[in-house]
Enzyme design. Structure first.
Site, PDB file in Angstrom:
ATOM      1  N   HIS A 162      -5.106   6.719   8.240  1.00 39.94           N
ATOM      2  CA  HIS A 162      -3.744   6.938   8.714  1.00 39.94           C
ATOM      3  C   HIS A 162      -3.032   7.809   7.703  1.00 39.94           C
ATOM      4  CE1 HIS A 162      -3.890   3.142   6.425  1.00 39.94           C
ATOM      5  NE2 HIS A 162      -2.728   3.513   5.917  1.00 39.94           N
TER       6      HIS A 162
ATOM      7  N   CYS B 209       0.851  -1.186   0.000  1.00 44.44           N
ATOM      8  CA  CYS B 209       0.000   0.000   0.000  1.00 44.44           C
ATOM      9  C   CYS B 209       0.885   1.234   0.000  1.00 44.44           C
ATOM     10  CB  CYS B 209      -0.980   0.011   1.172  1.00 44.44           C
ATOM     11  SG  CYS B 209      -0.215   0.147   2.788  1.00 44.44           S
TER      12      CYS B 209
END
Length: 701
Positions: free
Chosen positions: A620, A425
């Site tokens: 996040h 990611c």
């Protein structure tokens, strides 16, 4: 040779960076305009009915029209821009400052035209889009200067007077400095449009607009230029052709009809449904993958768009206000009285010309496409989402209809034994870590325990992985780092149906390759990949994923990573921004991050959504925000009314800040919980924060 390759790579990255900047700028402008489209529609309806030339003239109600377009709409846009930058304080200061720009424009025109000034008013839409966010940004920076320095008991006094004084000075600055600039700019742009119309060159704008749409660069043009100019022209003339330059659904429908007749494979199968969504629903992005499959089709949409504009110019037709979304229904509702023939004919002609150009292009490559056994439609959908920069419900529906997920993976044949799997990611903070945990559990249930499952940021991919799992928007980036790997694109890491096919692939690779390749290659061991699951919260780091809920060796149990004061239950709904802010505030209060981390969380959402599936989002920051993370901590918020998370419904929002291994144990537990839909329902049923925390901590204790 090497230098040339490096320069080419740098140029490519530069172009990509410029495209992303334009996308972000356009998205920001869209964020100011789109929420206020209902107000523009209301103004258009009023104009259509109550002005002297309207359907039902009403002298009293007609007095609403002028102040609404001149004051209310620009102020709404400015205040929305202020809200996007600095919430409530941004709204107030943006409104005050923008009023100064409006008054300054009116004063300049009064000095120039005297008693006839009313005929030359400039509606300050562009000024609002500049001053609104600027004023909120100034207020935010000023508040930051004295944050934490105001003596107790004086906070309200400082807050009120600082906002009032800031608004006052910005209003004066807008009156004398910004208003003349915007007046000049509007005059230049207006003359440019008049020149294009007078010379018959307005259709040529499609050469810019149609390709810009396909690459999601159109918002900057549409909301930054066409909408303000169109509103000004509509206020004077009762309609504007500028509203049809980008909204006409004809070019896209023409391409989709051509695919329906002459296409092959998944593109042909999905084109009829996409045409309905685009034409009636107004979601134009559904036709972009079809164009990206064959870039020559840009000629079709440009020709169709130019033809539609030409029809509107010839018939002198237009819309009263913006048609948003670009649906035939919205266009019909906004069409000026007496212009229905020209407007509808422009849609039909645009579709016909687009079809006529697209058909021979598709026919020319039809035999080659059939021989290849496919048409790369799934890759085109993924590329479109990558261009957009975030997931799309409509595009995901196309991918599902084409079988781009499990069905497409189901045709993959492993060419070697799969020993290493990496979830990649953007930041490696938490989303891919949870996906790795879910897949590890599925593999264990299938009796497979000797696969190295890793979780890394894309820049940390080693280049020798067997299988890489990414969200659809990031697959191209991961493929550039892992050219030889099998790549699996998923819509979300938590509940991806592709995981079952990955298990099948691993099993088949063992059957096909036998037991000779049972041991992992030595070069992989050298890179630090053992037969365990690994996590890289930040580029270059690797951390052990807790197995079956157990704390990794040499790591203490994370007693204070998730505590009761960071677990909250809300009865109502919230916006994504509100949920992000709450998560960031709790992490700051926990001493886990600085106040800069919230902006990093926002940037992450702009790039790739952190929605995981099964009603869970785990916001996040981006990988470049690691300096803002001070310690490991998690927050959990449950919103019983739901949160619209980039088009998906989230009930649980788990904020993440991680610098070490402490947060991984709880993340692993949360991943297992949310991979089970029945467990999610039980989490939604608990009534207190204490019960919710107990359930989150209880997995495999």
């Amino acid at each position: 040779m090497t230098a040339t390759a490096s320069e080419a790579s740098a140029q490519t990255e530069s172009r990509g960076g410029a495209r992303v900047l334009i996308q972000r700028f356009g998205s920001f402008l869209s964020g100011m305009i789109m929420p206020n489209i209902p107000a523009l529609i209301a103004w258009g309806i009023l104009t259509a009915f109550v002005i002297p030339d309207g359907f039902t003239p009403n002298e009293g109600l007609a007095t609403i029209v002028g102040p609404m377009i001149h004051y209310l709409l620009p102020l709404l846009i400015a205040m929305q821009g202020g809200r996007m930058i600095y919430e409530a304080r941004g709204v107030v200061v943006a409104g005050i400052a923008t009023f100064g720009v409006i008054a300054g424009s009116d004063w300049l025109i009064l000095q120039q035209y005297g008693d006839e000034a009313g005929n030359y008013q400039i509606h300050m839409f562009i000024g609002a889009m500049i001053m609104g966010p600027l004023a909120a940004w100034v207020m935010k920076k000023l508040d930051g200067l004295w944050e934490g320095k105001v003596r107790s008991g004086f906070e309200m006094l400082v807050n009120m007077f600082s906002a009032g004084l800031t608004g006052f000075f910005l209003a004066v600055g807008g009156f004398y400095l910004l208003a003349p600039v915007v007046n000049w700019l509007m005059e230049v742009l207006g003359r440019g449009v008049e020149w294009l119309v007078d010379t018959g060159l307005l259709p040529l704008t499609s050469v810019i607009i149609e390709p810009a749409k396909v690459f999601f660069l159109n918002n900057a043009i549409n909301h930054g230029v066409l909408t303000p100019l169109g509103v000004a022209e509509s206020a004077d003339m009762g309609k504007s052709v500028l509203f049809m330059l980008e909204a006409n659904p004809g070019p896209g429908v023409g391409v989709l009809i051509a695919y329906t007749v002459f296409g092959v494979g998944a593109a042909k199968a999905t084109a009829p449904g996409a045409a309905l969504i685009q034409f009636v629903g107004g979601i134009h992005e559904v036709y972009f993958p079809y164009v990206l499959m064959k870039p020559a089709l840009l000629l079709a949409v440009v020709a169709g768009g130019a033809s539609g504009v030409a029809v509107n110019v010839v018939f002198d037709t237009g819309l009263r206000g913006p048609a948003s979304p670009g649906s035939i229904l919205a266009i019909g509702a906004q069409t000026a009285a007496g212009d229905y023939l020209g407007v509808m004919l422009s849609v039909v002609v645009a579709a016909g010309v687009s079809f006529a150009v697209a058909a021979p292009i598709l026919l020319a490559s039809r035999r080659r496409d059939l021989a290849a056994g496919g048409d790369q439609f799934s890759e085109a959908v993924a590329k479109t989402e990558a261009n957009k920069g975030k997931s799309s419900e409509a595009l995901s529906g196309l991918a599902a209809g084409a079988g781009s997920g499990a069905a497409a993976l189901g045709t993959t044949v492993p060419t070697k034994r799969i020993e290493t799997i990496i979830f990649a990611c953007d930041a490696g903070m938490g989303s891919s870590a949870m996906g790795a945990s879910v897949l590890k559990r599925k593999l264990k249930e299938a009796g497979i325990t000797d696969v190295a499952i890793s979780n890394k940021a894309i820049p940390s991919l080693p280049g020798n992985t067997d299988l890489v799992v990414t969200q659809q928007q990031l697959t191209d980036r991961a493929r550039s780092r892992e050219a030889e790997a099998v790549h699996v694109s998923v819509d979300s890491f938590m509940d991806a149906p592709e995981y079952d096919d990955i298990v099948r692939l691993v099993q088949e690779s063992r059957e096909d390759q036998g037991s000779a390749a049972h041991q992992a290659p030595e070069d992989r061991t050298a890179t630090g990949e053992a037969q365990t699951a690994v996590v890289a919260p930040e580029a270059g780091n690797t951390e052990q994923v807790p197995q079956d809920g157990q704390v990794p060796q040499n790591v203490q149990a994370p007693q204070d990573v998730l505590t009761l004061d960071r677990v909250r239950i809300h009865a109502g709904a919230a916006t994504q921004e509100q949920a992000l802010t709450e998560a960031a505030d709790m992490l700051v209060e926990a001493g886990a991050e600085t106040s800069d981390y919230l902006e990093a969380m926002r940037r992450r959402e702009e790039t790739v959504s952190t929605f995981m599936g099964n009603e869970l989002a785990i916001p996040h920051g981006t990988n470049d925000a690691k300096e803002a993370v001070l310690a490991s901590a998690l927050t959990v918020s449950r919103y019983d009314g739901g949160v619209d998370w980039a088009g998906k419904q989230a009930t649980f929002v788990v904020g993440i800040a991680g610098v070490g291994k402490e947060h991984l144990t709880i993340l692993s537990k949360i991943a297992r919980l949310f991979s089970d839909k029945e467990a999610v329902q039980r989490l939604k049923a608990v009534e207190t924060e204490e019960e919710l925390l107990e359930m989150l901590n209880a997995v495999n204790d």
